[in-house]
Write an enzyme that holds these catalytic residues in place. Structure first.
Site, PDB file in Angstrom:
ATOM      1  CB  VAL A 519      -0.932   0.221   1.313  1.00  0.00           C
ATOM      2  CG1 VAL A 519      -1.847   1.240   1.054  1.00  0.00           C
ATOM      3  CG2 VAL A 519      -1.686  -1.223   1.449  1.00  0.00           C
ATOM      4  CG  ASP A 630      -9.174 -10.421   8.446  1.00  0.00           C
ATOM      5  OD1 ASP A 630      -8.757 -10.725   9.622  1.00  0.00           O
ATOM      6  OD2 ASP A 630      -8.240 -10.236   7.904  1.00  0.00           O
TER       7      ASP A 630
END
Ligand SMILES: *[C@@H]1O[C@H](CO)[C@@H](O)[C@H](O)[C@H]1NC(C)=O
Ligand SMILES: *[C@@H]1O[C@H](CO)[C@@H](O)[C@H](O)[C@H]1NC(C)=O
Ligand SMILES: *[C@@H]1O[C@H](CO)[C@@H](O)[C@H](O)[C@H]1NC(C)=O
Ligand SMILES: *[C@@H]1O[C@H](CO)[C@@H](O)[C@H](O)[C@H]1NC(C)=O
Length: 816
Positions: A519, A630
């Site tokens: 990222v 998650d």
């Protein structure tokens, strides 16, 4: 001087008189309420007066909330006959008739048509009660339901308030139903209505212009067969009453939470709760969102299963009546018997478990019969097609028997079985086909679990079908979109733009490693900061998660979910572009000795609350139900003001309907946050997210990681430790020392107790996210948590020794 003084006194007196008048809740016979004046209920909960909805200039007499949500209208008198100017007057006649006069000639535009029989002696009054009920009654009698000459609760509009009866008075024939407004600016009757149908065994229909859209199953003692009713931690109780005089549903609030049910002008039935902290209504349930909810989608003797593709199948012993249409996904003509019934002792019954029972309009019932008597009755009556218990509590009681084709049956996560009359020869064949059936089940499971690619195919498939038969998926929004359509909602970024923004994906711009690749931070030409997620080229799992993320969050908008701004696809490059979160993820703060000092208690409580709201939105607010799967500290991002945003939907699963407990062979998630039923049995549901949320809260309060928790030689994990402290009345010891100066003890204790409720061992004991949100904001007593799920040493070793435990992400294959 004198001349000045007197008028001013007058003026003050007028104001006083006026405001005194405005605070009254009662109007006497021959008194008038002019446009501009109002009645206010005793506790100031509701106000009645003239108003104009939305952009309209028309004047209506209505009742709206006063203390909270000021101006939200819950009832309108002259829905169809507005007054076009401010000449309106509400008046009570001496005989108890409530009328609205208005217009040029002071015509009666609306009347309650109520009269007090016998002597009136001007003893009638109209009073606005704190429940929102406007009642005409004899002033000398107590305000009990029976003594009302007229009440607005008998004539609901688009809103059901607690205490209203939804159903039929069998003595007077009065039918109380809901009708939508025509538009937000026009309270006249719209096309949608919700009606309690009392033909056969009572049930509720959603109707549009006379056509049934959906059916809320009949009452089964616990809830509606086809609508979840929360049993523990519930905020309100729903009651069903059926006797010789009346048949109705009603709901009552248990705590101080304000709730209303509304049928919106565009046909949605929403259950709304007022949250004082945010001064807004939140949606608890949006009743009709899934394909199977569409009335009789699969035709007579068909069964709808939301987890199957296609959703329709025939009941055992039946086959499609028109195979060609059926193949083309037009299931409306349903199924016919393979072998005719003999009508006699030759016939048997096929049991279907966990269903919403078929349409009960053509049914017969007896509340005192047993299931055995019911079977005998069905067997001996040639018109009987199936039977079930009326009340599923305590092993079942009563007899409900169908006398016609079975319409609108669906698989549902409710503990109700039905017995379908089937030719005996078909039942013998059942033994052989049983293995067939379980093979099919396994196939479905595999299909369900092989991640997003399959999902895409299924969706594309459904999309093609939709083109052929557009009517069928009217409500099944989710399976009509293909990936292109999802991408259409998003902005496209060229690789050039993205590369420029991130200095050609330079290492210095890298801010982390997401679920499927690096990222980067970037800055667009216009100065906007972005986060860029780049899919690593080799990752197949990454591709699935990439698509999944796009499907899941492209359409979601909530201030506690990270916003996906756009995407970039260029040859092998798959890139997602998000809003940039200045403070990155929560774990950077929480588990860092110095940074954790920057998160004081009010901020942490705000974060807990924000996450809860975000998850609630995923579970219940959005059109589709999404299970994140998650939730963990690393997936909670923080913006510049430390507001939490949930991110990383790579593992999220999307659902429609309420029967969202699904079994999967592949367990994905993060160790330390996975609920026991998911880790051990591969069964996940919204309650698995609730579990993860509970773990999150305990970590936020304690500043300790669940999976790294150690407490000397004690083998407890964080959950067990928290529970023990709670049991010993020492919960506060769990709190991170860094919070000593900023904490609000009651909030800390409340958060811990809510967290402990979330991590209870059994999924059904855990609250829903709605309850979680409400429990966090309210001040009432909380339920006592049962023992939390925590892996004992042996389980823990088992999980840890699995080969795929890697970087904290576990992917385990469960064995039955
Ligand atoms: C009204 O007045 C009549 C005659 O005075 C009396 O008989 C009657 O009981 C009164 N009715 C009510 C409702 O007060
Ligand atoms: C009305 O209320 C009063 C005072 O609460 C009570 O004494 C009386 O019995 C009530 N009457 C009826 C008819 O319920
Ligand atoms: C219901 O069943 C009970 C027990 O079999 C029977 O005594 C009763 O008469 C039945 N009621 C009706 C209305 O059929
Ligand atoms: C079957 O039962 C229903 C309900 O009791 C009754 O109306 C109907 O006449 C019965 N039919 C036959 C063939 O016995």
């Amino acid at each position: 001087m004198k001349g000045h003084f007197i008028p001013r006194l007058f003026f003050i007196a007028f104001i006083l008189l006026h405001s005194r008048y405005a605070a009254l809740d009662t109007l006497y016979a021959n008194q008038e309420l002019k446009d501009g004046n109002t009645l206010v209920s005793g506790g100031e909960m509701f106000e009645l007066g003239f108003f104009s909805p939305g952009k309209s200039k028309n004047r209506y007499v209505g009742i709206w909330y006063k203390k909270i949500s000021y101006g939200t209208v819950v009832w309108v008198a002259n829905r169809e006959t507005p007054i076009t100017d401010r000449s309106g007057v509400l008046k009570l006649s001496q005989h108890g008739n409530l009328v609205i006069l208005g217009g040029h000639h002071n015509n009666v535009v609306w009347s309650s048509h109520s009269t007090l029989f016998g002597w009136s002696n001007n003893s009638v009054v109209v009073q606005l009660l704190d429940s929102g009920n406007l009642v005409v009654r004899n002033k000398n009698e107590n305000s009990t339901d029976q003594s009302f000459i007229w009440q607005s609760f008998d004539y609901p509009g688009d809103t059901l308030l607690p205490g209203m009866k939804f159903g039929k008075n069998l003595v007077t024939g009065l039918q109380r139903f809901m009708t939508s407004w025509k538009s937000p600016d026009d309270p006249s009757m719209g096309v949608y209505s919700n009606v309690h149908d009392t033909n056969g065994y009572p049930q509720t229909f959603s109707v549009k212009s006379g056509v049934i859209l959906a059916r809320l199953g009949p009452w089964n003692g616990l809830g509606f067969s086809g609508f979840p009713v929360e049993n523990e931690n519930q905020i309100y109780t729903t009651k069903f009453v059926m006797n010789k005089k009346e048949i109705y549903h009603t709901y009552e609030l248990k705590g101080a939470v304000v709730q209303r049910v509304i049928l919106t002008w565009d046909g949605k039935t929403l259950f709304l709760h007022w949250i004082e902290r945010i001064k807004d209504w939140i949606v608890y349930t949006n009743a009709a969102v899934d394909t199977c909810n569409s009335f009789s989608l699969c035709g007579p003797h068909g069964i709808c299963s939301i987890n199957k593709q296609p959703p329709c199948s025939c009941m055992q012993g039946f086959e499609p009546k028109n195979p060609e249409e059926w193949e083309a996904s037009d299931w409306a003509s349903g199924c016919k018997r393979k072998k005719p019934l003999n009508c006699g002792q030759e016939d048997g019954f096929w049991k279907i478990t966990r269903v919403k029972v078929p349409d009960t309009r053509r049914s017969w019932h007896n509340e005192s019969m047993t299931l055995g008597e019911c079977e005998a009755a069905c067997k001996s009556n040639c018109s009987c097609t199936g039977y079930t218990s009326i009340d599923i509590r305590n092993g079942g009681s009563g007899c409900l028997m169908w006398l016609d084709e079975l319409l609108d049956t669906r698989e549902f996560d409710v503990n109700q079985d039905i017995y379908i009359k089937t030719a005996a020869s078909e039942l013998q064949g059942l033994v052989n086909s049983q293995s067939d059936l379980s093979n099919k089940k396994i196939l479905t499971l595999v299909l369900l679990t092989s991640a997003a690619v399959t999902l895409f195919f299924a969706m594309a498939h459904a999309y093609r079908k939709k083109k052929k038969k557009s009517h069928m998926t009217k409500q099944g929004r989710w399976n009509v979109h293909d990936e292109k359509e999802h991408l259409d909602d998003l902005q496209f970024f060229s690789l050039y733009v993205v590369a420029r923004a991130t200095s050609n994906f330079s290492v210095s711009n890298k801010i982390g490693e997401g679920g499927f690749g690096p990222v980067y931070k970037g800055v667009l030409e216009d100065g906007r900061e972005i986060a860029v997620k780049r899919l690593s080229e080799t990752s197949q799992q990454g591709l699935d998660e990439f698509k999944n993320e796009v499907i899941c969050i492209a359409k979601l908008q909530h201030r506690n979910l990270v916003k996906l701004l756009g995407y970039c696809i260029h040859q092998n490059e798959l890139i997602l572009i998000y809003e940039y979160m200045a403070n990155k993820s929560l774990d950077r703060f929480l588990f860092d000795e110095t940074k954790s000092l920057m998160l004081n208690w009010p901020q942490r409580f705000n974060i807990i609350h924000g996450i809860a709201r975000g998850v609630l939105y995923l579970h219940q607010d959005s059109r589709l139900q999404i299970i994140h799967r998650d939730l963990k500290v690393g997936n909670i991002l923080l913006d510049g003001d430390m507001n939490p945003k949930i991110s990383d939907f790579g593992l999220a699963r999307k659902f429609v309907g309420h029967d969202t407990s699904v079994k999967t062979k592949k367990v994905v998630g993060t160790y330390g946050y996975i609920s026991p039923e998911y880790a051990v049995h591969g069964r996940f549901s919204i309650k698995s997210d609730v579990f993860s949320f509970g773990v999150l809260v305990l970590e936020i309060v304690s500043g300790m990681r669940n999976k790294e928790f150690s407490n000397g030689d004690n083998s407890d994990n964080l959950l067990g430790h928290a529970w023990k402290l709670h049991k010993e009345g020492k919960s506060i010891e769990l709190m991170s020392a860094s919070l000593h100066d900023s904490c609000v003890v009651s909030e800390v204790l409340r958060s811990i107790q809510v967290a402990l409720l979330c991590v209870q061992h059994h999924a059904e004991d855990r609250p829903t996210m709605l309850s979680v949100v409400l429990m966090l904001v309210s001040e009432g007593a909380l339920p006592e948590p049962k023992q939390p799920a925590f892996f004992n040493e042996e389980n823990r070793r088992q999980v840890e020794s699995l080969p795929s435990v890697d970087k904290g992400i576990i992917t385990l294959v469960y064995a039955r």
